[in-house]
Design an enzyme around this catalytic site. Structure first.
Site, PDB file in Angstrom:
ATOM      1  N   ASN A 116      -1.867   2.264   5.869  1.00  0.00           N
ATOM      2  CA  ASN A 116      -1.060   1.086   5.504  1.00  0.00           C
ATOM      3  C   ASN A 116      -0.859   0.275   6.777  1.00  0.00           C
ATOM      4  O   ASN A 116      -0.611   0.850   7.835  1.00  0.00           O
ATOM      5  CB  ASN A 116       0.329   1.496   4.993  1.00  0.00           C
ATOM      6  CG  ASN A 116       0.277   2.206   3.664  1.00  0.00           C
ATOM      7  OD1 ASN A 116      -0.780   2.284   3.040  1.00  0.00           O
ATOM      8  ND2 ASN A 116       1.417   2.726   3.232  1.00  0.00           N
ATOM      9  N   GLY A 117      -0.890  -1.038   6.661  1.00  0.00           N
ATOM     10  CA  GLY A 117      -0.662  -1.882   7.831  1.00  0.00           C
ATOM     11  C   GLY A 117      -1.896  -2.688   8.168  1.00  0.00           C
ATOM     12  O   GLY A 117      -2.806  -2.832   7.341  1.00  0.00           O
ATOM     13  N   HIS A 149      15.925 -37.065  -6.053  1.00  0.00           N
ATOM     14  CA  HIS A 149      15.181 -37.523  -4.871  1.00  0.00           C
ATOM     15  C   HIS A 149      13.702 -37.177  -4.988  1.00  0.00           C
ATOM     16  O   HIS A 149      13.027 -36.966  -3.982  1.00  0.00           O
ATOM     17  CB  HIS A 149      15.798 -36.939  -3.602  1.00  0.00           C
ATOM     18  CG  HIS A 149      17.214 -37.369  -3.409  1.00  0.00           C
ATOM     19  ND1 HIS A 149      17.559 -38.644  -3.012  1.00  0.00           N
ATOM     20  CD2 HIS A 149      18.392 -36.728  -3.604  1.00  0.00           C
ATOM     21  CE1 HIS A 149      18.874 -38.758  -2.946  1.00  0.00           C
ATOM     22  NE2 HIS A 149      19.405 -37.591  -3.310  1.00  0.00           N
ATOM     23  N   GLU A 205      16.992 -18.289  -7.016  1.00  0.00           N
ATOM     24  CA  GLU A 205      16.709 -16.922  -7.461  1.00  0.00           C
ATOM     25  C   GLU A 205      16.204 -16.916  -8.905  1.00  0.00           C
ATOM     26  O   GLU A 205      15.284 -16.182  -9.256  1.00  0.00           O
ATOM     27  CB  GLU A 205      17.966 -16.056  -7.288  1.00  0.00           C
ATOM     28  CG  GLU A 205      17.850 -14.618  -7.718  1.00  0.00           C
ATOM     29  CD  GLU A 205      16.764 -13.820  -7.001  1.00  0.00           C
ATOM     30  OE1 GLU A 205      16.168 -14.304  -6.031  1.00  0.00           O
ATOM     31  OE2 GLU A 205      16.481 -12.694  -7.451  1.00  0.00           O
ATOM     32  N   GLU A 260       7.826 -14.810 -10.596  1.00  0.00           N
ATOM     33  CA  GLU A 260       7.315 -13.493 -10.234  1.00  0.00           C
ATOM     34  C   GLU A 260       6.712 -12.722 -11.400  1.00  0.00           C
ATOM     35  O   GLU A 260       5.663 -12.105 -11.262  1.00  0.00           O
ATOM     36  CB  GLU A 260       8.449 -12.630  -9.635  1.00  0.00           C
ATOM     37  CG  GLU A 260       8.787 -12.974  -8.211  1.00  0.00           C
ATOM     38  CD  GLU A 260       9.927 -12.120  -7.664  1.00  0.00           C
ATOM     39  OE1 GLU A 260       9.858 -11.713  -6.509  1.00  0.00           O
ATOM     40  OE2 GLU A 260      10.915 -11.875  -8.397  1.00  0.00           O
ATOM     41  N   CYS A 277       0.825  -1.205   0.000  1.00  0.00           N
ATOM     42  CA  CYS A 277       0.000   0.000   0.000  1.00  0.00           C
ATOM     43  C   CYS A 277       0.862   1.259   0.000  1.00  0.00           C
ATOM     44  O   CYS A 277       1.953   1.278   0.560  1.00  0.00           O
ATOM     45  CB  CYS A 277      -0.865   0.060   1.251  1.00  0.00           C
ATOM     46  SG  CYS A 277      -1.873  -1.378   1.491  1.00  0.00           S
ATOM     47  N   LYS A 304       6.295  -4.603  -3.858  1.00  0.00           N
ATOM     48  CA  LYS A 304       7.737  -4.365  -3.793  1.00  0.00           C
ATOM     49  C   LYS A 304       8.250  -4.523  -2.368  1.00  0.00           C
ATOM     50  O   LYS A 304       9.322  -5.063  -2.140  1.00  0.00           O
ATOM     51  CB  LYS A 304       8.037  -2.955  -4.315  1.00  0.00           C
ATOM     52  CG  LYS A 304       9.502  -2.575  -4.299  1.00  0.00           C
ATOM     53  CD  LYS A 304      10.270  -3.355  -5.321  1.00  0.00           C
ATOM     54  CE  LYS A 304      11.764  -3.133  -5.233  1.00  0.00           C
ATOM     55  NZ  LYS A 304      12.504  -4.307  -5.739  1.00  0.00           N
ATOM     56  N   LYS A 306      12.564 -15.449 -10.007  1.00  0.00           N
ATOM     57  CA  LYS A 306      12.396 -14.379 -11.009  1.00  0.00           C
ATOM     58  C   LYS A 306      11.367 -14.801 -12.050  1.00  0.00           C
ATOM     59  O   LYS A 306      10.496 -14.029 -12.421  1.00  0.00           O
ATOM     60  CB  LYS A 306      13.716 -14.055 -11.722  1.00  0.00           C
ATOM     61  CG  LYS A 306      14.765 -13.291 -10.949  1.00  0.00           C
ATOM     62  CD  LYS A 306      14.416 -11.868 -10.625  1.00  0.00           C
ATOM     63  CE  LYS A 306      13.625 -11.754  -9.380  1.00  0.00           C
ATOM     64  NZ  LYS A 306      14.180 -11.581  -8.114  1.00  0.00           N
ATOM     65  N   TRP A 326      -3.260  -2.570  -1.319  1.00  0.00           N
ATOM     66  CA  TRP A 326      -2.910  -3.958  -1.612  1.00  0.00           C
ATOM     67  C   TRP A 326      -3.696  -4.772  -0.596  1.00  0.00           C
ATOM     68  O   TRP A 326      -3.422  -4.712   0.605  1.00  0.00           O
ATOM     69  CB  TRP A 326      -1.407  -4.137  -1.433  1.00  0.00           C
ATOM     70  CG  TRP A 326      -0.853  -5.445  -1.903  1.00  0.00           C
ATOM     71  CD1 TRP A 326      -0.516  -5.796  -3.175  1.00  0.00           C
ATOM     72  CD2 TRP A 326      -0.537  -6.585  -1.089  1.00  0.00           C
ATOM     73  NE1 TRP A 326      -0.014  -7.075  -3.200  1.00  0.00           N
ATOM     74  CE2 TRP A 326      -0.014  -7.584  -1.944  1.00  0.00           C
ATOM     75  CE3 TRP A 326      -0.650  -6.869   0.275  1.00  0.00           C
ATOM     76  CZ2 TRP A 326       0.395  -8.828  -1.482  1.00  0.00           C
ATOM     77  CZ3 TRP A 326      -0.241  -8.109   0.724  1.00  0.00           C
ATOM     78  CH2 TRP A 326       0.274  -9.076  -0.149  1.00  0.00           C
ATOM     79  N   ARG A 331       5.189  -0.163  -6.307  1.00  0.00           N
ATOM     80  CA  ARG A 331       5.184  -0.930  -5.058  1.00  0.00           C
ATOM     81  C   ARG A 331       4.188  -2.076  -5.076  1.00  0.00           C
ATOM     82  O   ARG A 331       4.250  -2.955  -4.233  1.00  0.00           O
ATOM     83  CB  ARG A 331       4.881  -0.003  -3.886  1.00  0.00           C
ATOM     84  CG  ARG A 331       5.897   1.108  -3.724  1.00  0.00           C
ATOM     85  CD  ARG A 331       5.551   1.954  -2.542  1.00  0.00           C
ATOM     86  NE  ARG A 331       5.649   1.197  -1.322  1.00  0.00           N
ATOM     87  CZ  ARG A 331       6.742   1.102  -0.585  1.00  0.00           C
ATOM     88  NH1 ARG A 331       7.819   1.736  -0.953  1.00  0.00           N
ATOM     89  NH2 ARG A 331       6.754   0.399   0.517  1.00  0.00           N
TER      90      ARG A 331
HETATM   91  C1  G6P Z   1       8.917  -8.834  -1.527  1.00  0.00           C
HETATM   92  C2  G6P Z   1       9.425  -8.503  -2.913  1.00  0.00           C
HETATM   93  C3  G6P Z   1      10.687  -9.339  -3.213  1.00  0.00           C
HETATM   94  C4  G6P Z   1      11.724  -9.112  -2.131  1.00  0.00           C
HETATM   95  C5  G6P Z   1      11.167  -9.413  -0.733  1.00  0.00           C
HETATM   96  C6  G6P Z   1      12.115  -8.948   0.350  1.00  0.00           C
HETATM   97  O1  G6P Z   1       8.398 -10.120  -1.507  1.00  0.00           O
HETATM   98  O2  G6P Z   1       8.445  -8.764  -3.893  1.00  0.00           O
HETATM   99  O3  G6P Z   1      11.219  -8.959  -4.464  1.00  0.00           O
HETATM  100  O4  G6P Z   1      12.833  -9.914  -2.390  1.00  0.00           O
HETATM  101  O5  G6P Z   1       9.936  -8.707  -0.537  1.00  0.00           O
HETATM  102  O6  G6P Z   1      12.223  -7.546   0.264  1.00  0.00           O
HETATM  103  P1  G6P Z   1      13.357  -6.681   0.937  1.00  0.00           P
HETATM  104  O7  G6P Z   1      12.962  -5.255   0.672  1.00  0.00           O
HETATM  105  O8  G6P Z   1      13.350  -7.019   2.391  1.00  0.00           O
HETATM  106  O9  G6P Z   1      14.635  -7.060   0.281  1.00  0.00           O
END
Ligand code: G6P
Length: 608
Positions: A100-101, A504, A481, A488, A2, A603, A485, A74, A27
């Protein structure tokens, strides 16, 4: 997640608020809304993008006023509907609020307010807070907000306006970021500095349990208990150019290509080559504790956790200190043992991730030295740690984290060398590794030059719905990772795992033409990885290998190869991850997805 933006000054609030919302679009959100005080409160909300809200406003007369607030939501409590979008109101007094929160005790408060005759129009916890402020209002908005927040448990950043006080904006924070930008006769409040920097670079962040009352002529900061506090005004360093796209199509693409420059910044002034030393101003006061450290816990979520896992390997391998990387969310709640000499490193791009913050606080309470590897300067986690090292990779706007990952690995390598050199590592060995580090940015540039080839390889496979990413040792986290990616932004199902683990169970998934990406660069486990490649190909899987330049043999054994320059194994994830970032990017573009606004993602995740 948010976003909040609010304005009080002499300019029209509406265009300014819309601009602020747009700056925060990256975000992640699912609906948006805005309120302007124009004699009375005028509110407009829309499901979907900020552009939808703008469209709705075009047909709406009014909305003229110099005090207002806006929000991108959000969803947490209640579905994605217009009724659940912010601002929420209390009509008895005429209050509009954005939040927010999460208000954890909202159910109890709602029952109480219903008994008092309030009628609710949404399923949100936020509306409860708006009504509670209305219920406690006795002619002073600031005091009503303080009184309401004394009743609330949970996390919040809020902005509130009231029809009866046309000159006043009240904001407060606990656990969710909020910042007040100070302009000439105007104030812009936002949850993200990107919504402030085009107006002013002077700002102060609110601390937990702080409330600020802002009028056109000044502001007053206090606690929820109404004790005055003096905020620390700082200079925002973000440059607007850094959050513009320039010649690129998407922020993710821009940030992948920015990695060489970003890493040069990360390393600048921190390496003393001839002495084999690493200079980290933030850590110098804690050098002794680090030399004597008996255990390092690295905590993070998402991409940051993958970087933390590489940190774990480096710390054990080079600094010879027991280390473990953990999901911050799990660490926090599993009653962890923190012995004497434990150092906790919170790894986070935003410095606002609620799980990571909670883990850090838990570790601090149990006596650990708390360090941060953070990108956003002055963020909550950065402020809560005892010391830390900033990434210095510049603002990361793309929801899919890229340059922050390589920055985190680089900083963890710096911390490793900082410790290793003071513990067991010789000057020569350290200098060798420093030279390898200094060469990384140029090597990433060489990988980026292969963008067209990487896109062509991706195009061959991007209609497949299941992918595997496999690696060993330092490149097992890289495999995780790569899979993250792809998930996502292209919504393709992908699993990352240690290459050996495949047999396994996951090997059962392999069928004709299934893409399997192997990180098969030269290293201690190269031969073993090659055996795993053979196992996949024997079952009809198509292998895309990320291999070391000069390895011509591998070409004969796989369908496609993407070459990366040779580098010390410990640093190799900073190179091998780049083709995986580009593959995910191209897969998403080819499949027609909005790369910078992936569905359901945020984000920065500021709720646990
Ligand atoms: C969210 C984002 C990810 C990120 C994670 C941790 O899930 O979508 O891309 O890696 O948070 O975020 P940070 O700001 O703590 O690195």
């Amino acid at each position: 997640m948010c976003g909040i933006v609010a304005y009080v000054g002499s300019k029209q609030a509406r265009p300014l608020l819309i601009e602020g919302l747009k700056r925060m679009e990256y975000r992640g959100y699912d609906s948006a809304g805005l309120a302007v005080l124009n004699g009375k409160l005028e509110v407009c909300r829309a499901v979907g993008r900020v552009a939808m809200l703008e469209e709705k406003l075009e047909d709406a007369p009014g909305f003229e006023g110099t005090l207002g607030l806006a929000h991108t939501r959000w969803a947490t409590h209640g579905g994605v509907t217009e009724a659940n979008a912010h601002p929420h109101r209390d009509d008895k007094v005429g209050i509009a609020l954005v939040h927010n929160g999460i208000i954890e005790n909202y159910a109890v408060l709602k029952t109480y307010l219903k008994e008092k005759g309030h009628q609710f129009h949404s399923e949100t916890d936020t509306e409860v807070l708006a009504m509670l402020i209305g219920e406690l209002y006795e002619g002073d908005l600031e005091h009503a907000v303080q009184a309401a927040l004394r009743e609330v448990t949970g996390a919040y950043a809020i902005a509130v306006i009231c029809e009866r006080e046309p000159d006043t904006l009240v904001c407060a924070r606990k656990g969710s970021p909020l910042m007040v930008g100070i302009g000439a006769g105007e104030y812009v409040v936002a949850s993200d500095p990107s919504a402030i920097v085009s107006h002013t670079t002077q700002a102060f962040p609110l601390d937990d349990y702080n409330v600020v009352k802002i009028t056109r002529t000044g502001f007053r900061s206090s606690t929820v208990e109404n004790v005055s506090v003096t905020p620390k005004i700082m200079q925002l360093e973000m440059d607007l150019e850094q959050i513009d796209l320039g010649r690129f199509q998407h922020f993710m693409q821009k940030e992948i290509f920015e990695q060489p420059a970003a890493l040069r910044n990360t390393l600048r002034g921190r390496l003393q080559r001839t002495e084999g030393k690493v200079v980290l101003g933030g850590l110098s006061a804690y050098a002794k504790e680090l030399v004597r450290a008996r255990r390092i816990v690295l905590a993070g979520q998402g991409t940051a956790l993958h970087a933390a896992m590489i940190g774990e390997y480096m710390l054990e391998d080079l600094a010879k200190v027991p280390a473990v990387a953990e999901y911050a969310s799990e660490f926090r709640y599993r009653n962890p043992i923190i012995e004497d000499g434990t150092v906790v490193i919170a790894v986070s791009q935003s410095g606002e991730t609620a799980d990571t913050l909670a883990a850090l606080n838990e570790a601090k309470d149990r006596g650990a030295l708390a360090l941060g590897v953070i990108n956003v300067v002055g963020s909550t986690i950065a402020r809560e740690t005892d010391a830390g090292v900033y990434l210095r990779v510049g603002p990361e706007v793309g929801v899919a984290s890229t340059k922050a990952f390589t920055g985190q690995v680089a900083v963890l390598a710096l911390i490793t060398l900082f410790m290793a050199r003071r513990r067991f590592m010789s000057t020569e060995a350290s200098t060798r590794l420093i030279d390898e580090m200094l060469a990384v940015p140029d090597k990433i540039e060489r990988i980026c030059e292969q963008d067209t080839h990487i896109r062509d390889v991706t195009a061959k496979y991007c209609d497949r719905e299941n992918w595997l990413f496999l690696g060993r040792g330092y490149n097992y986290p890289t495999a995780l990772e790569g899979a993250l990616k792809l998930k996502e932004i292209s919504y393709i199902h992908a699993e990352g795992m240690p290459a050996a683990e495949m047999k396994h169970g996951p090997i059962a998934l392999i069928n004709e033409g299934m893409p399997a990406v192997f990180i098969a660069n030269k290293g201690r486990q190269y031969e073993k990885v090659m055996s795993n490649i053979a196992e996949v190909r024997a079952r009809g899987g198509h292998v895309i290998a990320v291999a070391t330049e000069g390895d011509t043999e591998i070409k004969k054994q796989v369908e496609d190869v993407i070459y990366v320059p040779d580098v010390a194994e410990q640093l190799s994830p900073m190179l091998t991850v780049v083709p995986l970032q580009l593959m995910a990017y191209h897969a998403a573009v080819i499949r027609g997805h909005d790369v910078d606004k992936p569905r359901n993602l945020a984000k920065s995740v500021t709720v646990e």
